[in-house]
Design a protein around this motif. Structure first.
Motif: not given
Length: 519
Positions: A448-449, A451-452, A454, A456, A460-462
């Motif tokens: 999750w973190h 993707f965030m 990057k 998002y 979206q990341a979740r």
């Protein structure tokens, strides 16, 4: 009459070239199906008939090949089959539509079935009786190595050229095989010429075997008996088989002489050849699917992984033939081969994990190659040891059909098992995805973190983290499933070892009075 010297060697080379031509073509197409789909505008279901059409035609003609060899003369039939196969290969590569490709694949399949069975019969007659085991070993090189190197060759050609070349490469090889056959293979009389043709036997055989092969090829994709045409074809296959057996029992000139099953060794040999086909084609099918769909290897990489095992088989085959010639019991060699294949399956079961790499497959596949090399020759020798004269042609055709059907049954059973077992493992693994599992929470938060970081947003990341976790779960379920497949196939091979010892005991071969005597 056995051949001697150079003529025996060149006939052996001829039949091996012809057999490999047919066997490589049975697997070389599989890796090129996506390119054929794109080029001819076909769907996945439609392009699957390119493989099915060949397999159906091939398995129909195999049991008839002995009769066809008698009717037209073994050399004439063998040479004509090579010519037709080579010509059909050109038109397959030149096809402009899917329908056109399927038609020529059917012609290829009919010709290929004649090549395989008659090639083995020619070889057995060209070698003296005391060297039949060695002759079978040499022939086995093509029978085992062909399906193994087919994906390698197909992957290389597809990646570096275009899909029509998987058919065009047959042309020079077929031309060479034709020349050698015309020049060196001894002409045999057409003893069946002028006799009545068992048209009803041909019809019932084609209906029964063709329907069964289509069911096996398409059953899993169509959810088996949930589809009407699979139900109908299954019923037709059963009725056709009953009608065929009845017809052959009453026909004066049967297309397949079922009296050959009076030989106990041949009857049991058909079953062991069936199991051998299951292991050979089933493992060749499972391994590329595992590597390409689960582990992300390319077709060429997967083929190259299989190559060392094929080389191991090449070295093992002559050694096995020599052991048979030196009176080592065929049952003993087969038993060791099945145990070796079981060891391969157990090694694959343990190594099928998310951390597996190319190097982890090297030794298991070498062991598989050795095991396959120790099985083909003794199993075939045990099956045909009592056959003489025209029974040799009938026997080799039926034995090859048994191996081919074993492969079809094996692939059908394995694909069905994979589908059911993946759902089972997914249901178990999904129970661990919950907010009370610390390992899940830790991995999920990391994704999750990640993707965030990057760019998002929060939601979206979740969502992407959940999708990534689902993908990891599916991959793990698949790996567990394939490990189960290897375990079951290995245990199955161990369980059939006792059947070998119900066949006529074989301690090698000697020539006595011009006949083959098993001692």
């Amino acid at each position: 009459m056995p051949e001697r010297g150079f003529r025996k060697i060149i006939i052996t080379i001829t039949v091996i070239i012809a057999a490999m031509l047919q066997l490589i073509d049975s697997t070389i197409v599989n890796v090129s199906l996506p390119q054929i789909m794109g080029n001819l505008g076909a769907t996945l279901d439609e392009v699957g008939w390119v493989v099915t059409a060949y397999a159906v035609a091939n398995v129909i003609v195999l049991p008839m090949s002995g009769w066809l060899g008698e009717r037209f003369g073994r050399k004439n039939y063998f040479t004509a089959s090579i010519i037709i196969f080579t010509t059909a290969s050109f038109f397959c590569g030149h096809a402009h539509s899917l329908d056109e490709l399927i038609v020529f694949r059917i012609i290829q399949g009919f010709a290929g079935g004649g090549i395989m069975a008659v090639a083995q019969a020619i070889l057995l007659e060209a070698w003296p009786p005391e060297e039949v085991g060695l002759a079978t070993a040499i022939f086995g090189l093509g029978a085992v190595v062909g399906p193994t190197i087919g994906p390698t060759l197909g992957g290389y050609i597809t990646d570096h050229f275009s899909w029509p070349w998987i058919f065009y490469v047959n042309i020079p090889v077929g031309a060479l095989a034709t020349f050698l056959s015309v020049t060196f293979v001894r002409r045999t009389p057409a003893t069946g010429k002028g006799r009545p043709v068992d048209w009803w036997g041909i019809a019932f055989l084609s209906i029964a075997v063709g329907s069964l092969q289509i069911v096996l090829e398409k059953g899993e994709r169509e959810d088996w008996f949930a589809t009407t045409y699979i139900e109908v074809l299954s019923f037709v296959a059963i009725i056709g088989a009953i009608a065929f057996i009845w017809r052959e029992m009453i026909a004066r000139e049967p297309i397949v002489d079922l009296k050959i099953f009076r030989f106990r060794s041949f009857s049991l040999g058909m079953f062991t050849s069936f199991i051998y086909g299951l292991g050979l084609y089933g493992s060749v099918f499972v391994f590329p699917v595992l590597c390409q769909n689960i582990l992300g290897f390319t077709a060429e990489q997967t083929g190259l992984l299989l190559l060392p095992g094929g080389i191991a088989t090449i070295f093992m085959m002559p050694a096995v033939g020599s052991m048979l010639k030196n009176r080592v019991p065929a049952q003993f060699i087969s038993t060791v081969g099945m145990i070796v294949f079981f060891i391969f399956c157990m090694m694959m079961q343990k190594r099928t994990t998310a951390q597996v790499g190319n190097e982890d497959f090297f030794w298991p596949l070498i062991i598989r190659g050795l095991g396959m090399g120790m099985l083909f020759v003794p199993i075939t020798t045990l099956a045909v040891q009592d056959l003489r004269g025209k029974d040799i042609g009938q026997g080799t055709g039926l034995n090859n059909m048994g191996r081919q059907l074993g492969g079809s049954f094996g692939i059908a059973l394995i694909t069905t098992f994979i589908d059911r077992r993946m759902a089972y493992h997914r249901d178990i693994l999904i129970n661990h995805i919950n907010p009370y599992n610390s390992n899940f929470i830790e991995r999920f938060n990391m994704l999750w973190h990640g993707f965030m970081s990057k760019g998002y947003d929060f939601l979206q990341a979740r969502q992407m983290a959940y999708q990534a976790m689902d993908g990891m779960l599916m991959k793990q379920a698949a790996l567990l499933t394939y490990a189960d497949v290897f375990w079951i196939v290995g245990v199955f091979f161990l369980c059939i070892i006792p059947l070998l010892y119900f066949q006529k005991f074989n301690r090698g071969q000697t020539a006595e009075g011009g006949h083959l005597v098993m001692e």
